[in-house]
Every structure is written in structure tokens, then in C-alpha cells.
Design a protein around this motif. Structure first.
Motif, PDB file in Angstrom:
ATOM      1  N   VAL A 203       0.845  -1.202   0.000  1.00  0.00           N
ATOM      2  CA  VAL A 203       0.000   0.000   0.000  1.00  0.00           C
ATOM      3  C   VAL A 203       0.881   1.253   0.000  1.00  0.00           C
ATOM      4  O   VAL A 203       0.584   2.235  -0.695  1.00  0.00           O
ATOM      5  N   GLU A 204       1.967   1.211   0.754  1.00  0.00           N
ATOM      6  CA  GLU A 204       2.913   2.327   0.735  1.00  0.00           C
ATOM      7  C   GLU A 204       3.457   2.548  -0.664  1.00  0.00           C
ATOM      8  O   GLU A 204       3.597   3.689  -1.121  1.00  0.00           O
ATOM      9  N   ASP A 205       3.743   1.460  -1.360  1.00  0.00           N
ATOM     10  CA  ASP A 205       4.260   1.563  -2.724  1.00  0.00           C
ATOM     11  C   ASP A 205       3.247   2.217  -3.664  1.00  0.00           C
ATOM     12  O   ASP A 205       3.621   2.947  -4.598  1.00  0.00           O
ATOM     13  N   GLN A 206       1.966   1.991  -3.401  1.00  0.00           N
ATOM     14  CA  GLN A 206       0.919   2.629  -4.205  1.00  0.00           C
ATOM     15  C   GLN A 206       0.943   4.141  -4.020  1.00  0.00           C
ATOM     16  O   GLN A 206       0.799   4.903  -4.986  1.00  0.00           O
ATOM     17  N   PHE A 207       1.129   4.576  -2.773  1.00  0.00           N
ATOM     18  CA  PHE A 207       1.220   6.016  -2.511  1.00  0.00           C
ATOM     19  C   PHE A 207       2.487   6.600  -3.119  1.00  0.00           C
ATOM     20  O   PHE A 207       2.467   7.683  -3.709  1.00  0.00           O
ATOM     21  N   ILE A 208       3.595   5.874  -2.973  1.00  0.00           N
ATOM     22  CA  ILE A 208       4.864   6.357  -3.525  1.00  0.00           C
ATOM     23  C   ILE A 208       4.782   6.477  -5.043  1.00  0.00           C
ATOM     24  O   ILE A 208       5.354   7.396  -5.646  1.00  0.00           O
ATOM     25  N   SER A 209       4.025   5.589  -5.666  1.00  0.00           N
ATOM     26  CA  SER A 209       3.886   5.628  -7.124  1.00  0.00           C
ATOM     27  C   SER A 209       3.185   6.898  -7.611  1.00  0.00           C
ATOM     28  O   SER A 209       3.286   7.258  -8.789  1.00  0.00           O
ATOM     29  N   LEU A 210       2.478   7.572  -6.712  1.00  0.00           N
ATOM     30  CA  LEU A 210       1.811   8.828  -7.056  1.00  0.00           C
ATOM     31  C   LEU A 210       2.789   9.998  -7.119  1.00  0.00           C
ATOM     32  O   LEU A 210       2.463  11.058  -7.673  1.00  0.00           O
ATOM     33  N   GLU A 211       3.970   9.804  -6.552  1.00  0.00           N
ATOM     34  CA  GLU A 211       4.940  10.880  -6.448  1.00  0.00           C
ATOM     35  C   GLU A 211       5.960  10.827  -7.590  1.00  0.00           C
ATOM     36  O   GLU A 211       6.659   9.827  -7.753  1.00  0.00           O
ATOM     37  N   PRO A 212       6.073  11.898  -8.385  1.00  0.00           N
ATOM     38  CA  PRO A 212       7.076  11.929  -9.451  1.00  0.00           C
ATOM     39  C   PRO A 212       8.505  11.707  -8.952  1.00  0.00           C
ATOM     40  O   PRO A 212       9.340  11.159  -9.683  1.00  0.00           O
ATOM     41  N   MET A 213       8.783  12.105  -7.719  1.00  0.00           N
ATOM     42  CA  MET A 213      10.121  11.903  -7.178  1.00  0.00           C
ATOM     43  C   MET A 213      10.321  10.489  -6.649  1.00  0.00           C
ATOM     44  O   MET A 213      11.402  10.144  -6.153  1.00  0.00           O
ATOM     45  N   ALA A 214       9.276   9.673  -6.726  1.00  0.00           N
ATOM     46  CA  ALA A 214       9.338   8.241  -6.382  1.00  0.00           C
ATOM     47  C   ALA A 214       9.769   7.981  -4.947  1.00  0.00           C
ATOM     48  O   ALA A 214      10.466   7.003  -4.650  1.00  0.00           O
ATOM     49  N   ARG A 215       9.336   8.837  -4.057  1.00  0.00           N
ATOM     50  CA  ARG A 215       9.585   8.624  -2.630  1.00  0.00           C
ATOM     51  C   ARG A 215       8.591   9.454  -1.837  1.00  0.00           C
ATOM     52  O   ARG A 215       7.966  10.374  -2.357  1.00  0.00           O
ATOM     53  N   MET A 216       8.445   9.115  -0.549  1.00  0.00           N
ATOM     54  CA  MET A 216       7.682   9.967   0.356  1.00  0.00           C
ATOM     55  C   MET A 216       8.556  11.132   0.816  1.00  0.00           C
ATOM     56  O   MET A 216       9.778  11.016   0.895  1.00  0.00           O
ATOM     57  N   GLY A 217       7.910  12.228   1.129  1.00  0.00           N
ATOM     58  CA  GLY A 217       8.625  13.331   1.744  1.00  0.00           C
ATOM     59  C   GLY A 217       8.815  13.076   3.233  1.00  0.00           C
ATOM     60  O   GLY A 217       8.254  12.132   3.798  1.00  0.00           O
ATOM     61  N   THR A 218       9.611  13.915   3.876  1.00  0.00           N
ATOM     62  CA  THR A 218       9.852  13.786   5.312  1.00  0.00           C
ATOM     63  C   THR A 218       9.217  14.965   6.047  1.00  0.00           C
ATOM     64  O   THR A 218       9.051  16.050   5.481  1.00  0.00           O
ATOM     65  N   PRO A 219       8.859  14.774   7.310  1.00  0.00           N
ATOM     66  CA  PRO A 219       8.336  15.890   8.100  1.00  0.00           C
ATOM     67  C   PRO A 219       9.292  17.082   8.130  1.00  0.00           C
ATOM     68  O   PRO A 219       8.858  18.237   8.143  1.00  0.00           O
ATOM     69  N   GLU A 220      10.585  16.792   8.132  1.00  0.00           N
ATOM     70  CA  GLU A 220      11.581  17.862   8.185  1.00  0.00           C
ATOM     71  C   GLU A 220      11.539  18.735   6.933  1.00  0.00           C
ATOM     72  O   GLU A 220      11.802  19.949   7.013  1.00  0.00           O
ATOM     73  N   GLU A 221      11.203  18.147   5.788  1.00  0.00           N
ATOM     74  CA  GLU A 221      11.108  18.935   4.553  1.00  0.00           C
ATOM     75  C   GLU A 221       9.944  19.917   4.620  1.00  0.00           C
ATOM     76  O   GLU A 221      10.027  21.036   4.098  1.00  0.00           O
ATOM     77  N   ILE A 222       8.865  19.532   5.256  1.00  0.00           N
ATOM     78  CA  ILE A 222       7.749  20.455   5.449  1.00  0.00           C
ATOM     79  C   ILE A 222       8.131  21.508   6.484  1.00  0.00           C
ATOM     80  O   ILE A 222       7.863  22.707   6.310  1.00  0.00           O
TER      81      ILE A 222
END
Length: 251
Positions: A203-222
């Protein structure tokens, strides 16, 4: 930017965990006095802020309740004397269901925390900021405030509402020295995301597939984005909904 936050006061709602925690810590590291606001205290977050050399105050608060929010802002002023910045971040994802199956209880609770909560926080924060003719407010929306997501009607509606509310407040107080913006995180690795995915890799991979950068962001980036938006480097930015989403809404 390294010294401009020294001894400034910032409120971070939803500050015990995830994006809120990362943002509270980021402000503390730059010398700000941080008010961590949440329904639950996280001793680890408080300890991290203290270890970074920051001054911290925890206030228990349900942002959907006017009395709680009014008391929270009043305690902040009573403790530190003024308010410079606020990150209205507290939010819930609510229950997943299509529009016809979304319960009234889920709708009211999600809108109550995510949208009414932001409005209530701004209501009392702005009151204090007007006294000093300056301040910066950042409201946490989402990419779900910019595009639709099937199965999350209340959440999507609340986050779209945050952006509209942000733009309205920005226009109302632009001449009063108060800037109001929104940040729109994409798929970020937080406890909320873990709940949505059930921490299942597929399921995580499904969410990651939505991202052009092919990864999740981090709280620190926000967190880094929120700090920048509060800084003098963003002094001409107001009424803006900034996507920090790895290109999600660019597709």
C-alpha cells in the motif's frame, strides 16, 4: 535567518508528532520559544526541544473547541508576552468512505478539527498579532486541498476550505503587517500515513507511485518550508498555498 527567530514566539498545533513535531524542533533550533499544542503531550518531543537549547511550553488543547483555543492563546501570551508566528497544523484524516457513505459524525469531526480548528486558531492568534502590527501564520492544508481524492470527502473538503480561509485572511490583514499562507504537503512519511497504509509495504508503494520523485517526503522537509515562509526571506509572500509535494500536483 539564523538569528531572526531568536526569542521569537511560535505556536505549533498538532506539535507532539509528525510534521508538527519536526516544525517545533526546527523553530527551537533557531532560537524561538515554542508553544507545542496538542491533545496529547509527547515527552520525547519536549525533551528534544529542550536538548536543542529551545524554550518550550506544552498546552493541551482541542482546536475544535473555542474555549480551549482561547485559553491556549491566552496562556501563550501570559507566559511569553507576545506571539510572532503560528503554524496551525493540527489535523485528522477521518474515515475513508465515498461521499454517499460518509457519516455525518465523520464529516462533523473532520471539518471541526481541520477547518474550524484552523479558523478558531487564527481568530485568537490574529487578535494578538494586531496589537503589535506584525506576525506570520501558516496553515497546514494538503495536496488534497488542491486536487480531489476519492474516498476522503470530508478530509478533502476541509483542506480545500483551509486554502480559501487562508486567502481570505491574507487579504484582510495584508495592510496590518500580518502574512497568512498555507503549506500543502504531498505524501509524507508520518503516523497519519502509516494509518492510511496500515504500514503495508504494497500500500505504501501505491502512494509512492503517485509521487514523481518516487519517494515519500519527510516531516523535516515540510518544517523547513514553514520556517522559510515565516522568515524575512518570504516577506512579500502572503495568500499563497505552497505545494511541497515532490511534483504531485504538477502531473
Amino acid at each position: 535567518m539564523e538569528t531572526e527567530f531568536k526569542n521569537k514566539v511560535v505556536i505549533v498545533t498538532g506539535g507532539s508528532f509528525g510534521i508538527g513535531r519536526a516544525t517545533a524542533l526546527a523553530f527551537a533550533k533557531k532560537g524561538a520559544k515554542v508553544v507545542v499544542v496538542d491533545r496529547k503531550e509527547n515527552p520525547e518531543t519536549i525533551e528534544l526541544i529542550k536538548k536543542s537549547g529551545g524554550e518550550v511550553l506544552f498546552i493541551k488543547c482541542d482546536v475544535s473547541k473555542s474555549s480551549d483555543v482561547k485559553a491556549m492563546v491566552s496562556k501563550t501570551i501570559a507566559t511569553f508576552g507576545h506571539l510572532d508566528f503560528a503554524f496551525n497544523n493540527a489535523g485528522i484524516e477521518g474515515e475513508s468512505a465515498p461521499v454517499q457513505d460518509c457519516s455525518e459524525e465523520n464529516w462533523d469531526k473532520t471539518i471541526g478539527v481541520n477547518l474550524k480548528g484552523v479558523w478558531l486558531c487564527m481568530k485568537y492568534e490574529i487578535h494578538e498579532m494586531l496589537k503589535q502590527s506584525k506576525g506570520v501564520i501558516i496553515n497546514c492544508s494538503s495536496v488534497a486541498g488542491l486536487v480531489g481524492f476519492a474516498g476522503l470527502p470530508a478530509y478533502v473538503a476541509s483542506k480545500h476550505g483551509v486554502i480559501g480561509l487562508t486567502k481570505t485572511a491574507a487579504l484582510e490583514y495584508a495592510k496590518d503587517g500580518i502574512r497568512v499562507n498555507a503549506v500543502c504537503p504531498g505524501v509524507i512519511k508520518t503516523a497519519m500515513m502509516d494509518r492510511l497504509t496500515g504500514e503495508k509495504e504494497e500500500v505504501e508503494d501505491q502512494f509512492i507511485s503517485l509521487e514523481p520523485m518516487a519517494r515519500m517526503g519527510t516531516p523535516e522537509e515540510i518544517a523547513n518550508t514553514v520556517v522559510w515562509m515565516c522568515s524575512n526571506e518570504a516577506s512579500f509572500v502572503t495568500g499563497h498555498a505552497m505545494a511541497v509535494d515532490g511534483g504531485f500536483v504538477a502531473q
